[in-house]
Design an enzyme around this catalytic site. Structure first.
Site, PDB file in Angstrom:
ATOM      1  N   HIS A  13       0.855  -1.208   0.000  1.00 50.60           N
ATOM      2  CA  HIS A  13       0.000   0.000   0.000  1.00 50.60           C
ATOM      3  C   HIS A  13       0.878   1.241   0.000  1.00 50.60           C
ATOM      4  O   HIS A  13       1.544   1.534   0.996  1.00 50.60           O
ATOM      5  CB  HIS A  13      -0.889   0.014   1.250  1.00 50.60           C
ATOM      6  CG  HIS A  13      -1.789   1.211   1.346  1.00 50.60           C
ATOM      7  ND1 HIS A  13      -3.128   1.111   1.615  1.00 50.60           N
ATOM      8  CD2 HIS A  13      -1.561   2.538   1.207  1.00 50.60           C
ATOM      9  CE1 HIS A  13      -3.675   2.298   1.636  1.00 50.60           C
ATOM     10  NE2 HIS A  13      -2.727   3.203   1.400  1.00 50.60           N
ATOM     11  N   HIS A  15       1.482   5.489  -1.980  1.00 50.14           N
ATOM     12  CA  HIS A  15       1.071   6.569  -2.887  1.00 50.14           C
ATOM     13  C   HIS A  15       2.310   7.099  -3.599  1.00 50.14           C
ATOM     14  O   HIS A  15       3.236   7.584  -2.933  1.00 50.14           O
ATOM     15  CB  HIS A  15       0.417   7.709  -2.100  1.00 50.14           C
ATOM     16  CG  HIS A  15      -0.761   7.257  -1.307  1.00 50.14           C
ATOM     17  ND1 HIS A  15      -2.059   7.416  -1.731  1.00 50.14           N
ATOM     18  CD2 HIS A  15      -0.847   6.607  -0.105  1.00 50.14           C
ATOM     19  CE1 HIS A  15      -2.894   6.894  -0.837  1.00 50.14           C
ATOM     20  NE2 HIS A  15      -2.178   6.394   0.167  1.00 50.14           N
ATOM     21  N   LYS A  98      -9.909   0.062  -4.836  1.00 48.74           N
ATOM     22  CA  LYS A  98      -9.811   0.752  -3.551  1.00 48.74           C
ATOM     23  C   LYS A  98     -11.114   1.468  -3.235  1.00 48.74           C
ATOM     24  O   LYS A  98     -11.613   2.242  -4.053  1.00 48.74           O
ATOM     25  CB  LYS A  98      -8.654   1.761  -3.612  1.00 48.74           C
ATOM     26  CG  LYS A  98      -8.441   2.563  -2.339  1.00 48.74           C
ATOM     27  CD  LYS A  98      -7.853   1.717  -1.221  1.00 48.74           C
ATOM     28  CE  LYS A  98      -7.838   2.435   0.115  1.00 48.74           C
ATOM     29  NZ  LYS A  98      -6.724   3.328   0.312  1.00 48.74           N
ATOM     30  N   HIS A 135     -10.256   1.769   2.780  1.00 45.41           N
ATOM     31  CA  HIS A 135      -9.915   2.783   3.783  1.00 45.41           C
ATOM     32  C   HIS A 135     -11.087   2.784   4.759  1.00 45.41           C
ATOM     33  O   HIS A 135     -12.154   3.306   4.458  1.00 45.41           O
ATOM     34  CB  HIS A 135      -9.734   4.161   3.130  1.00 45.41           C
ATOM     35  CG  HIS A 135      -9.331   5.212   4.122  1.00 45.41           C
ATOM     36  ND1 HIS A 135      -8.115   5.856   4.077  1.00 45.41           N
ATOM     37  CD2 HIS A 135      -9.967   5.707   5.215  1.00 45.41           C
ATOM     38  CE1 HIS A 135      -8.030   6.707   5.093  1.00 45.41           C
ATOM     39  NE2 HIS A 135      -9.141   6.638   5.795  1.00 45.41           N
ATOM     40  N   HIS A 173      -4.156  -0.065   6.359  1.00 48.53           N
ATOM     41  CA  HIS A 173      -3.534   0.746   7.421  1.00 48.53           C
ATOM     42  C   HIS A 173      -4.364   0.775   8.710  1.00 48.53           C
ATOM     43  O   HIS A 173      -4.824   1.823   9.137  1.00 48.53           O
ATOM     44  CB  HIS A 173      -3.219   2.168   6.943  1.00 48.53           C
ATOM     45  CG  HIS A 173      -4.297   2.812   6.098  1.00 48.53           C
ATOM     46  ND1 HIS A 173      -5.604   2.900   6.490  1.00 48.53           N
ATOM     47  CD2 HIS A 173      -4.229   3.414   4.889  1.00 48.53           C
ATOM     48  CE1 HIS A 173      -6.291   3.525   5.552  1.00 48.53           C
ATOM     49  NE2 HIS A 173      -5.483   3.841   4.565  1.00 48.53           N
ATOM     50  N   ASP A 246       1.834   2.834   3.356  1.00 48.19           N
ATOM     51  CA  ASP A 246       1.008   4.032   3.150  1.00 48.19           C
ATOM     52  C   ASP A 246       1.891   5.267   2.975  1.00 48.19           C
ATOM     53  O   ASP A 246       1.478   6.376   3.321  1.00 48.19           O
ATOM     54  CB  ASP A 246       0.004   4.238   4.289  1.00 48.19           C
ATOM     55  CG  ASP A 246      -1.143   5.150   3.867  1.00 48.19           C
ATOM     56  OD1 ASP A 246      -1.319   5.378   2.655  1.00 48.19           O
ATOM     57  OD2 ASP A 246      -1.860   5.650   4.755  1.00 48.19           O
TER      58      ASP A 246
HETATM   59  O1  DOR Z   1      -2.504   9.896   5.579  1.00 47.58           O
HETATM   60  C1  DOR Z   1      -2.937   9.541   4.520  1.00 47.58           C
HETATM   61  N1  DOR Z   1      -2.469  10.052   3.359  1.00 47.58           N
HETATM   62  N2  DOR Z   1      -3.919   8.647   4.497  1.00 47.58           N
HETATM   63  C2  DOR Z   1      -4.541   8.310   3.363  1.00 47.58           C
HETATM   64  O2  DOR Z   1      -5.429   7.494   3.413  1.00 47.58           O
HETATM   65  C3  DOR Z   1      -4.186   8.966   2.077  1.00 47.58           C
HETATM   66  C4  DOR Z   1      -2.830   9.489   2.100  1.00 47.58           C
HETATM   67  C5  DOR Z   1      -2.529  10.451   0.973  1.00 47.58           C
HETATM   68  O3  DOR Z   1      -2.925  10.173  -0.168  1.00 47.58           O
HETATM   69  O4  DOR Z   1      -1.886  11.455   1.204  1.00 47.58           O
HETATM   70 ZN    ZN Z   2      -3.024   5.252   1.642  1.00 49.13          ZN
END
Ligand code: DOR
Ligand code: ZN
Length: 348
Positions: A13, A15, A98, A135, A173, A246
């Protein structure tokens, strides 16, 4: 010098974002992970197979020369997602979808209102063997932010899991004892990812002695009893809990702000952060299962063949990382010392 060799891990997981940011985030992750599940919360979100494949190509183009890193793509569910979208995505090699409740986090405005409306889509996912990544937080304003995960379990997650027993669900998470307990007591088709920050920190690390925006993420850090429950879950060696950082990059000025963004950018030191906390817990023998075995087993993917080696060699996480647009970013654990260091990056 102590060393620790484990099968090459994956990040289930994270980004990466897009465009310029990829030149920072992709090499950072390819440093120690062979594969990663890439979150689809771009602007606009990745909602169909062609968007996912185009995004995959941009990620692959940002890999360091010779890197074999493999991005595993996901689709962002909306109230407009159709059964055909799922079939097309499966065909194209997308591995999961997701579910963000609308308003739950960064770039989730386009997400799902009225989760039950998606049941026909979940049915198709179950048929196609497409995983559902969740989520798990409700977003109603009257629900306290520290209770949102628990309320989500009772209101939405349990009904989904009961209605679709053959759908593989990853509760992403997780942050609470309630979530760990729910996952442990559910069928083998339910698992969870756990971030380094939720294992290492609790809400005191966010709020005591001043607000620490770089420890702010969603779901928000909880009290230390929940942190302990997550530690116990990974220490148990249960294959239901596996690595998902995450890692979520945001420029420094967007975090250090009157209304700071949620997300910890942990890619810079991801495997070292986990090694640190597993070591502290006296559970280094459980790291390989968590980081390299349980994730692919749950996703039905082959294990990585190679290994990585960590050496006991203290190093300082940098204060900042420069981004291509000239701004900078503060990595998670910035300015702090980690005991374990990756001996040799997977990318040169
Ligand atoms: O803290 C987070 N940041 N939680 C999330 O679910 C998304 C992520 C983000 O995309 O910045
Ligand atoms: Zn995330």
């Amino acid at each position: 010098m102590q060393t620790l060799t484990i099968r090459t891990p994956d990040d289930w997981h994270l980004h990466f974002r897009d465009d310029d940011m990829l030149s920072e985030t992709v090499p950072a992750t390819a440093r120690c992970f062979a594969r990663a599940i890439v979150m689809p919360n771009l602007v606009p979100p990745v909602t169909n197979a062609s968007m996912a494949m185009a995004y995959k190509a941009r990620i692959e183009a940002a890999r360091p020369l010779g890197s074999q890193f493999e991005p595993l793509m996901t689709l962002y569910l909306t109230n407009q997602t159709t059964a055909q979208d799922i079939a097309d995505a499966k065909q194209a090699g997308v591995v999961a979808c997701k579910l963000y409740p609308a308003g739950a986090t960064t770039n989730s405005d386009a997400a799902v209102k009225g989760i039950e409306a998606l049941y026909p889509v979940f049915e198709t996912m179950q048929t196609h063997g497409m995983l559902l990544l969740i989520h798990g937080e409700v977003t109603e304003s009257h629900i306290d932010i520290f209770d949102r995960e628990k309320v989500f379990i009772d209101k939405h997650l349990r009904p989904i899991v009961d209605a679709f027993p053959n759908l593989k669900v990853v509760f992403e998470h997780i942050t609470t004892a309630d979530a760990a307990q729910f996952v442990s007591s559910s069928s083998d088709n339910v698992a969870a990812t756990i971030t380094p920050q939720h294992l290492m920190l609790n809400r005191n690390d966010l709020l005591v002695g001043g607000v620490r925006p770089h420890n702010y993420c969603l779901p928000v850090l909880k009290r230390n009893t929940h942190q302990k429950a997550l530690q116990d879950a990974v220490k148990s060696g249960s294959p239901k809990f596996f690595l998902g950082t995450d890692s979520a990059p945001h420029a420094r000025h967007k975090k250090e702000s009157a209304c700071g963004c949620a997300g910890c950018y942990s890619a810079w030191s991801a495997i070292e952060l986990y090694a640190e906390i597993f070591d502290e817990m006296g559970a280094l023998d459980k790291l390989e299962g968590f980081a390299s075995i349980y994730g692919p087993a749950f996703y039905g993917l082959p294990l990585n063949e190679d290994t990585i080696t960590l050496v006991e060699s203290p190093w300082l996480v940098p204060d900042t990382v420069k981004l291509a647009d000239g701004t900078d970013m503060v990595p998670f654990f910035a300015g702090k010392t980690l005991k374990w260091k990756l001996a040799k990056s997977l990318v040169s």
